[in-house]
Design a protein around this motif. Structure first.
Motif, PDB file in Angstrom:
ATOM      1  N   THR A  16      11.192  21.496 -26.672  1.00  0.00           N
ATOM      2  CA  THR A  16      12.040  20.939 -27.729  1.00  0.00           C
ATOM      3  C   THR A  16      13.463  20.827 -27.206  1.00  0.00           C
ATOM      4  N   VAL A  17      14.076  19.669 -27.441  1.00  0.00           N
ATOM      5  CA  VAL A  17      15.427  19.435 -26.938  1.00  0.00           C
ATOM      6  C   VAL A  17      16.269  18.760 -28.016  1.00  0.00           C
ATOM      7  N   LEU A  18      17.542  19.122 -28.050  1.00  0.00           N
ATOM      8  CA  LEU A  18      18.501  18.575 -29.015  1.00  0.00           C
ATOM      9  C   LEU A  18      19.344  17.500 -28.334  1.00  0.00           C
ATOM     10  N   LEU A  19      19.413  16.315 -28.959  1.00  0.00           N
ATOM     11  CA  LEU A  19      20.218  15.209 -28.452  1.00  0.00           C
ATOM     12  C   LEU A  19      21.112  14.656 -29.555  1.00  0.00           C
ATOM     13  N   HIS A  20      22.094  13.860 -29.159  1.00  0.00           N
ATOM     14  CA  HIS A  20      22.849  13.029 -30.108  1.00  0.00           C
ATOM     15  C   HIS A  20      22.921  11.623 -29.548  1.00  0.00           C
ATOM     16  N   ARG A  21      22.407  10.671 -30.290  1.00  0.00           N
ATOM     17  CA  ARG A  21      22.478   9.257 -29.898  1.00  0.00           C
ATOM     18  C   ARG A  21      23.887   8.748 -30.180  1.00  0.00           C
ATOM     19  N   PRO A  22      24.606   8.256 -29.159  1.00  0.00           N
ATOM     20  CA  PRO A  22      25.985   7.804 -29.396  1.00  0.00           C
ATOM     21  C   PRO A  22      26.029   6.681 -30.430  1.00  0.00           C
ATOM     22  N   GLU A  23      27.071   6.746 -31.255  1.00  0.00           N
ATOM     23  CA  GLU A  23      27.219   5.771 -32.338  1.00  0.00           C
ATOM     24  C   GLU A  23      28.643   5.218 -32.346  1.00  0.00           C
ATOM     25  N   LYS A  24      29.170   4.982 -33.521  1.00  0.00           N
ATOM     26  CA  LYS A  24      30.435   4.262 -33.663  1.00  0.00           C
ATOM     27  C   LYS A  24      31.631   5.000 -33.055  1.00  0.00           C
ATOM     28  N   ASP A  53      18.390   5.729 -25.596  1.00  0.00           N
ATOM     29  CA  ASP A  53      17.026   5.605 -26.119  1.00  0.00           C
ATOM     30  C   ASP A  53      16.007   5.690 -24.979  1.00  0.00           C
ATOM     31  N   TYR A  54      16.337   5.109 -23.834  1.00  0.00           N
ATOM     32  CA  TYR A  54      15.461   5.192 -22.666  1.00  0.00           C
ATOM     33  C   TYR A  54      15.331   6.652 -22.212  1.00  0.00           C
ATOM     34  N   PHE A  55      16.436   7.380 -22.215  1.00  0.00           N
ATOM     35  CA  PHE A  55      16.439   8.810 -21.893  1.00  0.00           C
ATOM     36  C   PHE A  55      15.528   9.567 -22.850  1.00  0.00           C
ATOM     37  N   ALA A  56      15.714   9.353 -24.156  1.00  0.00           N
ATOM     38  CA  ALA A  56      14.896  10.049 -25.156  1.00  0.00           C
ATOM     39  C   ALA A  56      13.421   9.680 -25.005  1.00  0.00           C
ATOM     40  N   ILE A 380      10.398  16.957  -5.017  1.00  0.00           N
ATOM     41  CA  ILE A 380      10.728  16.956  -6.446  1.00  0.00           C
ATOM     42  C   ILE A 380      10.253  15.651  -7.086  1.00  0.00           C
ATOM     43  N   LEU A 381       9.639  15.755  -8.263  1.00  0.00           N
ATOM     44  CA  LEU A 381       9.263  14.578  -9.052  1.00  0.00           C
ATOM     45  C   LEU A 381      10.489  14.141  -9.853  1.00  0.00           C
ATOM     46  N   VAL A 382      10.958  12.939  -9.593  1.00  0.00           N
ATOM     47  CA  VAL A 382      12.218  12.455 -10.174  1.00  0.00           C
ATOM     48  C   VAL A 382      11.950  11.330 -11.161  1.00  0.00           C
ATOM     49  N   HIS A 383      12.439  11.480 -12.394  1.00  0.00           N
ATOM     50  CA  HIS A 383      12.405  10.423 -13.399  1.00  0.00           C
ATOM     51  C   HIS A 383      13.830   9.878 -13.533  1.00  0.00           C
ATOM     52  N   GLU A 384      14.042   8.648 -13.136  1.00  0.00           N
ATOM     53  CA  GLU A 384      15.369   8.059 -13.196  1.00  0.00           C
ATOM     54  C   GLU A 384      15.583   7.376 -14.547  1.00  0.00           C
ATOM     55  N   ILE A 385      16.785   7.537 -15.088  1.00  0.00           N
ATOM     56  CA  ILE A 385      17.142   6.842 -16.323  1.00  0.00           C
ATOM     57  C   ILE A 385      18.351   5.946 -16.066  1.00  0.00           C
TER      58      ILE A 385
END
Length: 409
Positions: A16-24, A53-56, A380-385
């Motif tokens: 479980t991870v906490l994010l904030h989607r940038p807004e105004k 959104d791609y990151f999430a 290392i398995l790398v997921h690029e965003i």
């Protein structure tokens, strides 16, 4: 959520991870206030949101439960009395005192909004133009008539790591260094106190936001169930680390803190901008924080007799990690491959700021291709965003995420 706060490592499978989607709040930036807002550039909101959104989605596709700060905070403020208390504190910390007529003006304006819209408005900031058309006779209440905001925007909120950080089954709710970010930790304080999923769980707060001395989550690394690494940095003081040690030692599983002194500058503002753990025995490191012998100032804090904190100096990073993590080998992977130009460029673009989502599996910015290729060469398995706009705020995948639950190793 079955587990509410459970983080006993940097590399256990992220649940479980906490994010904030940038807004105004990003659209409320202008060149004149960038320094005041502690941000270097103005991200293009549309692309920044697509990148976030791609990151999430990258996290969700790997079975990670993503929760958003704005949703948790809104659910914490349903009760009107709680909402009033929260707003009163927020305005006070914004320099708007209770006896100031502007205080009541903003209180009325914000309380009239639906709760989730109110949360978004607080983060976005309140421009004078948004209120003066309703009550133009009060437009001269602000101290500086030329300044466009009654309530400053919070453009750094999408860097979720700093305001709070999980250690074991508890959290630090951090006193941020600079005034521009200090209000942000009010959000998680309110969540722990008022959200229905958290308020009755007696989650330990190892250090609250009112304690003297500065501490930020980008400097907090949970190496295992007993050992933390914490940066002595531009944003975290040695006094705060000692205070945290007193809170943790004897009251949690933690008995050792490796306090690592890094340069106090904007390019290396937190420990996780120059050093992160990505596997049991593998770490990213910006090579320029080490001298030619691989040394750096390290102070080992442990609980001594009579409850005193002992402090033992160390200098060799590899030897110290081996000793306190009980490892026979350490693989330090240099940002930019150690090249003087590539290392500086990719460190500036958060090449060292990797988010481990499982042992040996990380999320990184795609722009740091030299570092990413080297990580892969080290197994290392790398997921690029995507990262053209998010990176303008000077923070990477680890900065943008606050793990709440990880599997034990």
């Amino acid at each position: 959520m079955a587990d509410f706060i459970h983080v006993y490592s940097e590399i256990g499978k992220l649940k479980t991870v906490l994010l904030h989607r940038p807004e105004k709040e990003l659209e409320n930036l202008s060149p004149d206030i960038l320094n005041r807002m502690l941000i270097d550039d103005i991200p293009y909101l549309k692309i920044a949101q697509e990148e976030h959104d791609y990151f999430a989605d990258t996290l969700k596709k790997r079975g990670i439960h993503v929760v958003y700060l704005e949703d948790l905070l809104a659910a914490s403020l349903i009760n009107k009395e709680v909402r009033i208390k929260f707003l009163d504190r927020l305005l006070e910390e914004s320099g708007i005192k209770n006896n100031d007529p502007l205080h009541q003006l903003l209180m009325d304006y914000l309380l009239d909004l639906p709760v989730k819209q109110m949360v978004s408005q607080i983060i976005a900031g309140v421009k004078k133009a948004e209120i003066k058309n309703v009550r133009p006779s009060l437009a001269d209440l602000a101290e500086d008539p030329s300044y466009p905001f009654y309530l400053d925007p919070m453009p750094n909120v999408y860097f979720m790591r700093d305001q709070q950080a999980a250690i074991g089954n508890g959290m630090t709710i951090n006193r941020m260094t600079f005034r521009a970010r200090r209000r942000e930790s009010l959000f998680m304080e309110s969540v722990l106190q008022n959200h229905p999923d958290f308020k009755d769980k007696q989650i330990p707060v190892w250090r609250d936001r009112y304690t003297h001395g500065r501490l930020e989550g980008g400097d907090e690394l949970v190496l295992n169930k007993h050992v933390l690494a914490i940066g002595i940095s531009q944003r975290t003081s040695a006094a705060a680390i000692t205070d945290l040690a007193h809170s943790l030692f004897g009251h949690s599983s933690y008995d050792t803190i490796l306090a690592i002194k890094i340069p106090h500058n904007h390019a290396m503002m937190h420990l996780d901008t120059v050093f992160t753990m990505i596997n049991y025995d593998q770490f990213t490191v910006h090579p320029f924080i080490l001298d030619k012998a691989g040394e750096i100032e390290i102070y080992v804090l442990q609980l001594g007799k009579n409850g005193n904190i002992t402090i033992t100096p160390r200098h060799n990073l590899v030897k110290t990690l081996k000793e306190y993590l009980n490892l026979s080998e350490i693989d330090l992977i240099p940002t930019g491959g150690g090249d003087s130009i590539a290392a500086s460029r990719e460190q500036w673009n958060d090449g060292s700021n990797t988010l481990a989502i499982a042992p040996g599996e990380v999320v990184t910015y795609d722009r740091n291709y030299v570092s990413n290729d080297l990580l892969r060469k080290h197994g290392i398995l790398v997921h690029e965003i995507r990262s053209s706009e998010l990176s303008r705020g000077r923070g990477g995948p680890r900065c943008m995420s606050c793990p709440l639950v990880r599997e034990d190793l």
